[in-house]
Design a protein around this motif. Structure first.
Motif, PDB file in Angstrom:
ATOM      1  N   TYR A 206      58.660 -36.723  34.268  1.00  0.00           N
ATOM      2  CA  TYR A 206      57.738 -37.543  35.048  1.00  0.00           C
ATOM      3  C   TYR A 206      57.703 -38.925  34.429  1.00  0.00           C
ATOM      4  CZ  TYR A 206      53.434 -39.206  37.271  1.00  0.00           C
ATOM      5  OH  TYR A 206      52.499 -39.944  37.969  1.00  0.00           O
ATOM      6  N   THR A 207      58.332 -39.869  35.126  1.00  0.00           N
ATOM      7  CA  THR A 207      58.443 -41.225  34.620  1.00  0.00           C
ATOM      8  C   THR A 207      58.651 -42.185  35.773  1.00  0.00           C
ATOM      9  OG1 THR A 207      59.663 -42.708  33.143  1.00  0.00           O
ATOM     10  CG2 THR A 207      60.946 -41.038  34.316  1.00  0.00           C
ATOM     11  N   TYR A 208      58.462 -43.465  35.489  1.00  0.00           N
ATOM     12  CA  TYR A 208      58.812 -44.515  36.433  1.00  0.00           C
ATOM     13  C   TYR A 208      59.906 -45.409  35.867  1.00  0.00           C
ATOM     14  CZ  TYR A 208      54.698 -42.943  38.913  1.00  0.00           C
ATOM     15  OH  TYR A 208      53.799 -42.151  39.596  1.00  0.00           O
ATOM     16  N   THR A 209      60.034 -45.430  34.547  1.00  0.00           N
ATOM     17  CA  THR A 209      61.000 -46.347  33.916  1.00  0.00           C
ATOM     18  C   THR A 209      61.539 -45.804  32.589  1.00  0.00           C
ATOM     19  OG1 THR A 209      59.128 -47.521  32.876  1.00  0.00           O
ATOM     20  CG2 THR A 209      60.022 -48.473  34.906  1.00  0.00           C
ATOM     21  N   TYR A 213      67.971 -44.690  26.224  1.00  0.00           N
ATOM     22  CA  TYR A 213      67.971 -43.713  25.128  1.00  0.00           C
ATOM     23  C   TYR A 213      67.141 -42.485  25.491  1.00  0.00           C
ATOM     24  CZ  TYR A 213      63.235 -44.391  23.157  1.00  0.00           C
ATOM     25  OH  TYR A 213      61.886 -44.409  22.939  1.00  0.00           O
ATOM     26  N   MET A 214      66.119 -42.685  26.328  1.00  0.00           N
ATOM     27  CA  MET A 214      65.303 -41.558  26.767  1.00  0.00           C
ATOM     28  C   MET A 214      66.094 -40.657  27.717  1.00  0.00           C
ATOM     29  SD  MET A 214      61.779 -43.640  27.576  1.00  0.00           S
ATOM     30  CE  MET A 214      61.034 -44.736  26.368  1.00  0.00           C
ATOM     31  N   ILE A 215      66.833 -41.274  28.622  1.00  0.00           N
ATOM     32  CA  ILE A 215      67.668 -40.508  29.552  1.00  0.00           C
ATOM     33  C   ILE A 215      68.703 -39.694  28.782  1.00  0.00           C
ATOM     34  CG2 ILE A 215      69.342 -40.670  31.436  1.00  0.00           C
ATOM     35  CD1 ILE A 215      67.890 -43.277  32.285  1.00  0.00           C
ATOM     36  N   LYS A 216      69.335 -40.327  27.785  1.00  0.00           N
ATOM     37  CA  LYS A 216      70.334 -39.617  26.977  1.00  0.00           C
ATOM     38  C   LYS A 216      69.702 -38.452  26.227  1.00  0.00           C
ATOM     39  CE  LYS A 216      73.389 -43.609  26.292  1.00  0.00           C
ATOM     40  NZ  LYS A 216      73.917 -44.606  25.324  1.00  0.00           N
ATOM     41  N   ALA A 217      68.468 -38.663  25.745  1.00  0.00           N
ATOM     42  CA  ALA A 217      67.774 -37.595  25.013  1.00  0.00           C
ATOM     43  C   ALA A 217      67.477 -36.415  25.932  1.00  0.00           C
ATOM     44  CB  ALA A 217      66.482 -38.137  24.401  1.00  0.00           C
ATOM     45  N   PHE A 259      59.677 -27.036  30.183  1.00  0.00           N
ATOM     46  CA  PHE A 259      59.366 -28.115  29.240  1.00  0.00           C
ATOM     47  C   PHE A 259      59.160 -29.382  30.062  1.00  0.00           C
ATOM     48  CE2 PHE A 259      60.384 -31.272  25.880  1.00  0.00           C
ATOM     49  CZ  PHE A 259      59.561 -30.784  24.874  1.00  0.00           C
ATOM     50  N   ILE A 260      58.352 -30.300  29.535  1.00  0.00           N
ATOM     51  CA  ILE A 260      58.066 -31.552  30.236  1.00  0.00           C
ATOM     52  C   ILE A 260      58.401 -32.725  29.333  1.00  0.00           C
ATOM     53  CG2 ILE A 260      56.256 -32.976  31.284  1.00  0.00           C
ATOM     54  CD1 ILE A 260      54.824 -30.183  31.790  1.00  0.00           C
ATOM     55  N   VAL A 261      59.044 -33.722  29.904  1.00  0.00           N
ATOM     56  CA  VAL A 261      59.318 -34.982  29.203  1.00  0.00           C
ATOM     57  C   VAL A 261      58.705 -36.100  30.030  1.00  0.00           C
ATOM     58  CG1 VAL A 261      61.041 -36.508  28.199  1.00  0.00           C
ATOM     59  CG2 VAL A 261      61.490 -34.046  28.326  1.00  0.00           C
ATOM     60  N   THR A 262      57.909 -36.945  29.404  1.00  0.00           N
ATOM     61  CA  THR A 262      57.193 -37.986  30.139  1.00  0.00           C
ATOM     62  C   THR A 262      56.965 -39.198  29.248  1.00  0.00           C
ATOM     63  OG1 THR A 262      55.235 -38.405  31.517  1.00  0.00           O
ATOM     64  CG2 THR A 262      54.901 -37.119  29.504  1.00  0.00           C
ATOM     65  N   ASP A 263      56.593 -40.301  29.886  1.00  0.00           N
ATOM     66  CA  ASP A 263      56.143 -41.473  29.135  1.00  0.00           C
ATOM     67  C   ASP A 263      54.862 -42.014  29.759  1.00  0.00           C
ATOM     68  OD1 ASP A 263      57.190 -42.464  31.476  1.00  0.00           O
ATOM     69  OD2 ASP A 263      58.277 -44.128  30.555  1.00  0.00           O
ATOM     70  N   TYR A 304      62.932 -41.439  19.563  1.00  0.00           N
ATOM     71  CA  TYR A 304      63.803 -40.296  19.265  1.00  0.00           C
ATOM     72  C   TYR A 304      64.990 -40.262  20.229  1.00  0.00           C
ATOM     73  CZ  TYR A 304      60.552 -37.981  16.038  1.00  0.00           C
ATOM     74  OH  TYR A 304      59.756 -37.653  14.968  1.00  0.00           O
ATOM     75  N   ASN A 305      66.187 -40.126  19.685  1.00  0.00           N
ATOM     76  CA  ASN A 305      67.391 -39.957  20.499  1.00  0.00           C
ATOM     77  C   ASN A 305      67.688 -38.486  20.777  1.00  0.00           C
ATOM     78  OD1 ASN A 305      68.193 -42.774  20.655  1.00  0.00           O
ATOM     79  ND2 ASN A 305      68.618 -42.611  18.466  1.00  0.00           N
ATOM     80  N   ASP A 306      67.049 -37.623  20.002  1.00  0.00           N
ATOM     81  CA  ASP A 306      67.221 -36.175  20.149  1.00  0.00           C
ATOM     82  C   ASP A 306      65.831 -35.547  20.158  1.00  0.00           C
ATOM     83  OD1 ASP A 306      67.716 -33.457  19.934  1.00  0.00           O
ATOM     84  OD2 ASP A 306      69.343 -33.682  18.489  1.00  0.00           O
TER      85      ASP A 306
END
Length: 342
Positions: A206-209, A213-217, A259-263, A304-306
């Motif tokens: 859940y993100t807008y931008t 590096y976040m996409i790669k992670a 799992f959820i990844v967000t900013d 974080y890259n990983d």
């Protein structure tokens, strides 16, 4: 959850309720539903600027052929959800005006103009309060740019803020001491509103931008775990699946994810509300403050890259709820009840 029922009042909520933003909708909806369960009549006060309206509608429509269908479905879902609200532009006979939650006291937001009404001016009500209002990165020096702010603040009989930065920015200009209150999505049981999904085996983003590096992670995490990448509300080529979900379908996607990844603030807050493991790129003040408030700074993936370690390290929600969520929820509910009264 047990609710107090007193004399029915007409309560107006002044917040960003009709943005193309899941978090904005859900915070407004949850505060409305909480007040309605107390037996009150609740309306949304519409006082947005033309700048905001332009931003809102450009968020829903596009001329790009590959995105028209996606945006169309997204628009239909939001317009349906907004029917949950009773809206008045110039409300009459309000017993209580509540400003918030969300960033109504943010003075540097380019998507909407700071107007006097956000600070209680030009709206007649017997009582004026705030609930979990936020200013994000606004400083106390910024407040002095608008003389109508300090005038309006004098009329509030209760002020509850969402974070320390808002407290620090506005406390010097208030005649009463602000309290802290949690986002409205944390005072309601979201499970009551979930639209379930049959989708399985996925990481929800859940993100807008997201930065590169976040996409790669995220891609690395998906590859390491064998999960699909699902993005909600946006149409990104780097995802396996992009879903133009309704706000209530969004809750289902959170609930059923691995799992959820967000900013985002609400991506973080809703993960906590539904007790999901997550990683949050907390480069924004409001996101970092949320992690800090609930003693979850170890979920901050900023830089974080990983992020595989976040996936492998589970959150002890029993402790988080016992020590942080439940006490703050109780205080927040008691604040609303004590201010609104009978």
């Amino acid at each position: 959850m047990n609710y107090f029922r007193g004399t029915a009042m007409k309560i107006g909520i002044l917040t960003v309720f009709d943005a193309v933003n899941y978090g904005s909708f859900l915070q407004a909806f949850c505060l409305q539903e909480f007040l309605k369960k107390l037996g009150h009549e609740v309306i949304m006060v519409k006082k947005n600027s033309l700048i905001y309206e332009k931003w809102r509608f450009t968020s829903l429509f596009t001329y790009k052929p590959n995105k028209i269908k996606f945006k169309g479905k997204l628009a239909v879902g939001y317009f349906k959800a907004w029917k949950s609200f009773v809206i008045e532009r110039n409300p009459k006979n309000l017993d209580v005006l509540i400003v918030g939650s969300d960033e109504m006291w943010e003075l540097n937001n380019i998507t909407f103009k700071t107007i006097p009404e956000y600070f209680g001016n030009n709206i007649s009500a017997k009582r004026k309060i705030t609930y979990a209002v936020s200013s994000n990165g606004t400083r106390k020096e910024d407040v002095l740019r608008y003389p109508f702010i300090t005038e309006g603040l004098k009329e509030f009989t209760g002020v509850a803020v969402r974070d320390k930065s808002t407290y620090d920015a506005y406390a010097p200009y208030l005649t009463i001491k602000p309290k802290y209150a949690v986002d409205p999505t944390l005072i309601m049981d979201l499970n009551d509103y979930i639209v379930n999904t049959e989708l399985k085996n996925y990481i929800l983003c859940y993100t807008y931008t997201f930065e590169n590096y976040m996409i790669k992670a995220v891609k690395k995490l998906a590859n390491d775990t064998g999960k699909k990448i699902v993005v909600v509300g946006q149409n990104y080529e780097w995802a396996d699946l992009c879903i133009p979900a309704t706000p209530f379908e969004f809750l289902g996607l959170i609930k059923n994810s691995d799992f959820i990844v967000t900013d985002t603030f609400h991506g973080t807050t809703l993960s906590i509300a539904l007790k999901k493991d997550f990683a949050s790129f907390a480069y924004k003040t409001k996101v970092y403050s949320t992690l800090e408030l609930f003693n979850l700074l170890d979920r901050n993936a900023n830089g974080y890259n990983d992020i595989t370690e976040f996936y492998n390290r589970k959150i002890d929600y029993s402790t988080v709820y016992t020590n942080y969520i439940l006490p703050l929820r109780r205080d927040s509910i008691n604040y609303l009840k004590s201010i609104i009264g009978d």
